[in-house]
Design a protein around this motif. Structure first.
Motif, PDB file in Angstrom:
ATOM      1  N   GLN A 234      65.123  60.964  11.807  1.00  0.00           N
ATOM      2  CA  GLN A 234      63.992  61.344  10.953  1.00  0.00           C
ATOM      3  C   GLN A 234      62.674  60.842  11.532  1.00  0.00           C
ATOM      4  OE1 GLN A 234      65.010  59.860   7.069  1.00  0.00           O
ATOM      5  NE2 GLN A 234      65.956  61.791   6.459  1.00  0.00           N
ATOM      6  N   ASP A 235      62.654  59.617  12.031  1.00  0.00           N
ATOM      7  CA  ASP A 235      61.437  59.069  12.651  1.00  0.00           C
ATOM      8  C   ASP A 235      61.021  59.873  13.878  1.00  0.00           C
ATOM      9  OD1 ASP A 235      61.292  57.071  10.744  1.00  0.00           O
ATOM     10  OD2 ASP A 235      62.184  55.535  12.042  1.00  0.00           O
ATOM     11  N   LEU A 236      61.994  60.223  14.707  1.00  0.00           N
ATOM     12  CA  LEU A 236      61.701  61.001  15.903  1.00  0.00           C
ATOM     13  C   LEU A 236      61.185  62.394  15.542  1.00  0.00           C
ATOM     14  CD1 LEU A 236      64.809  60.018  18.053  1.00  0.00           C
ATOM     15  CD2 LEU A 236      62.436  59.333  18.462  1.00  0.00           C
ATOM     16  N   GLU A 237      61.809  63.020  14.549  1.00  0.00           N
ATOM     17  CA  GLU A 237      61.360  64.349  14.130  1.00  0.00           C
ATOM     18  C   GLU A 237      59.962  64.291  13.529  1.00  0.00           C
ATOM     19  OE1 GLU A 237      64.614  65.602  11.631  1.00  0.00           O
ATOM     20  OE2 GLU A 237      65.684  66.494  13.325  1.00  0.00           O
ATOM     21  N   GLN A 238      59.656  63.236  12.800  1.00  0.00           N
ATOM     22  CA  GLN A 238      58.314  63.064  12.246  1.00  0.00           C
ATOM     23  C   GLN A 238      57.293  62.903  13.368  1.00  0.00           C
ATOM     24  OE1 GLN A 238      57.303  63.357   9.112  1.00  0.00           O
ATOM     25  NE2 GLN A 238      55.205  63.008   9.718  1.00  0.00           N
ATOM     26  N   SER A 239      57.631  62.133  14.383  1.00  0.00           N
ATOM     27  CA  SER A 239      56.746  61.971  15.539  1.00  0.00           C
ATOM     28  C   SER A 239      56.527  63.304  16.238  1.00  0.00           C
ATOM     29  CB  SER A 239      57.341  60.975  16.536  1.00  0.00           C
ATOM     30  OG  SER A 239      57.455  59.708  15.959  1.00  0.00           O
ATOM     31  N   LEU A 240      57.572  64.096  16.298  1.00  0.00           N
ATOM     32  CA  LEU A 240      57.501  65.395  16.960  1.00  0.00           C
ATOM     33  C   LEU A 240      56.541  66.339  16.248  1.00  0.00           C
ATOM     34  CD1 LEU A 240      58.834  66.914  19.314  1.00  0.00           C
ATOM     35  CD2 LEU A 240      60.598  67.656  17.733  1.00  0.00           C
ATOM     36  N   THR A 241      56.492  66.284  14.932  1.00  0.00           N
ATOM     37  CA  THR A 241      55.623  67.192  14.179  1.00  0.00           C
ATOM     38  C   THR A 241      54.145  66.887  14.387  1.00  0.00           C
ATOM     39  OG1 THR A 241      55.670  65.833  12.174  1.00  0.00           O
ATOM     40  CG2 THR A 241      57.345  67.560  12.370  1.00  0.00           C
ATOM     41  N   GLN A 242      53.827  65.688  14.851  1.00  0.00           N
ATOM     42  CA  GLN A 242      52.432  65.288  15.030  1.00  0.00           C
ATOM     43  C   GLN A 242      51.881  65.629  16.415  1.00  0.00           C
ATOM     44  OE1 GLN A 242      52.472  61.150  14.091  1.00  0.00           O
ATOM     45  NE2 GLN A 242      52.985  61.483  11.951  1.00  0.00           N
ATOM     46  N   LEU A 243      52.720  66.201  17.284  1.00  0.00           N
ATOM     47  CA  LEU A 243      52.295  66.483  18.653  1.00  0.00           C
ATOM     48  C   LEU A 243      51.937  67.948  18.842  1.00  0.00           C
ATOM     49  CD1 LEU A 243      54.924  64.362  20.593  1.00  0.00           C
ATOM     50  CD2 LEU A 243      52.578  63.749  20.050  1.00  0.00           C
ATOM     51  N   ASN A 244      51.039  68.183  19.780  1.00  0.00           N
ATOM     52  CA  ASN A 244      50.586  69.512  20.135  1.00  0.00           C
ATOM     53  C   ASN A 244      51.237  69.900  21.462  1.00  0.00           C
ATOM     54  OD1 ASN A 244      49.093  71.591  21.385  1.00  0.00           O
ATOM     55  ND2 ASN A 244      47.256  71.044  20.250  1.00  0.00           N
ATOM     56  N   LEU A 245      51.831  71.083  21.520  1.00  0.00           N
ATOM     57  CA  LEU A 245      52.561  71.502  22.711  1.00  0.00           C
ATOM     58  C   LEU A 245      51.685  71.539  23.960  1.00  0.00           C
ATOM     59  CD1 LEU A 245      55.204  72.470  23.918  1.00  0.00           C
ATOM     60  CD2 LEU A 245      54.605  74.785  23.242  1.00  0.00           C
ATOM     61  N   LEU A 246      50.452  71.985  23.825  1.00  0.00           N
ATOM     62  CA  LEU A 246      49.577  72.071  24.996  1.00  0.00           C
ATOM     63  C   LEU A 246      49.159  70.700  25.514  1.00  0.00           C
ATOM     64  CD1 LEU A 246      47.278  75.039  23.963  1.00  0.00           C
ATOM     65  CD2 LEU A 246      49.135  75.054  25.631  1.00  0.00           C
ATOM     66  N   ASP A 247      48.979  69.759  24.624  1.00  0.00           N
ATOM     67  CA  ASP A 247      48.501  68.435  25.020  1.00  0.00           C
ATOM     68  C   ASP A 247      49.621  67.427  25.266  1.00  0.00           C
ATOM     69  OD1 ASP A 247      45.905  69.358  24.760  1.00  0.00           O
ATOM     70  OD2 ASP A 247      45.744  68.688  22.671  1.00  0.00           O
ATOM     71  N   ASN A 248      50.780  67.638  24.665  1.00  0.00           N
ATOM     72  CA  ASN A 248      51.828  66.625  24.685  1.00  0.00           C
ATOM     73  C   ASN A 248      53.189  67.172  25.117  1.00  0.00           C
ATOM     74  OD1 ASN A 248      50.074  66.151  21.895  1.00  0.00           O
ATOM     75  ND2 ASN A 248      50.204  64.372  23.228  1.00  0.00           N
TER      76      ASN A 248
ATOM     77  N   GLY B 183      60.547  64.632  25.899  1.00  0.00           N
ATOM     78  CA  GLY B 183      61.228  63.342  25.786  1.00  0.00           C
ATOM     79  C   GLY B 183      61.774  63.095  24.395  1.00  0.00           C
ATOM     80  N   LEU B 184      60.987  63.419  23.377  1.00  0.00           N
ATOM     81  CA  LEU B 184      61.445  63.249  21.992  1.00  0.00           C
ATOM     82  C   LEU B 184      62.634  64.152  21.694  1.00  0.00           C
ATOM     83  CD1 LEU B 184      58.110  62.917  19.989  1.00  0.00           C
ATOM     84  CD2 LEU B 184      59.888  61.187  20.241  1.00  0.00           C
ATOM     85  N   CYS B 185      62.588  65.383  22.186  1.00  0.00           N
ATOM     86  CA  CYS B 185      63.704  66.310  21.967  1.00  0.00           C
ATOM     87  C   CYS B 185      64.987  65.779  22.603  1.00  0.00           C
ATOM     88  CB  CYS B 185      63.375  67.693  22.509  1.00  0.00           C
ATOM     89  SG  CYS B 185      62.131  68.576  21.538  1.00  0.00           S
ATOM     90  N   LYS B 186      64.877  65.261  23.816  1.00  0.00           N
ATOM     91  CA  LYS B 186      66.045  64.691  24.487  1.00  0.00           C
ATOM     92  C   LYS B 186      66.583  63.487  23.716  1.00  0.00           C
ATOM     93  CE  LYS B 186      64.783  66.211  29.101  1.00  0.00           C
ATOM     94  NZ  LYS B 186      64.281  65.814  30.430  1.00  0.00           N
ATOM     95  N   GLU B 187      65.684  62.668  23.217  1.00  0.00           N
ATOM     96  CA  GLU B 187      66.096  61.491  22.464  1.00  0.00           C
ATOM     97  C   GLU B 187      66.758  61.890  21.142  1.00  0.00           C
ATOM     98  OE1 GLU B 187      64.171  57.280  20.924  1.00  0.00           O
ATOM     99  OE2 GLU B 187      63.009  58.580  22.263  1.00  0.00           O
TER     100      GLU B 187
END
Length: 82
Positions: free
Chosen positions: A44-58, A64-68
């Motif tokens: 849940q923490d990793l998925e929450q972190s993922l929602t805050q990122l922008n594909l073009l910038d991050n 890395g988050l997806c792999k984790e």
């Protein structure tokens, strides 16, 4: 159009073996339920972190988050099948 790179420099990078070792050290737990709760919370923490990122910038951080997340779900699956 120029691609932006993440703020991670080569000097800050960690080898995949070190990363895997640090991410998946055995946790001390009394029961399967405790381990299951731990890994579900981590996902849940990793998925929450993922929602805050922008594909073009991050892009690298997202990969890395997806792999984790995948590795953590695999660990959770192993725990639940025991």
């Amino acid at each position: 159009m120029r691609q932006q790179h993440s703020s991670i420099s080569k000097s800050d990078s960690v080898s995949p073996n070190e990363t895997a070792h640090n991410l998946f050290q055995p946790i001390m737990a009394d029961s399967v339920e405790v381990m299951e709760y731990f890994y579900k919370g981590k996902i849940q923490d990793l998925e929450q972190s993922l929602t805050q990122l922008n594909l073009l910038d991050n892009a690298r951080e997202i990969a890395g988050l997806c792999k984790e997340i995948i590795r953590t779900k695999e660990m959770l699956q192993k725990i639940m099948t025991k």
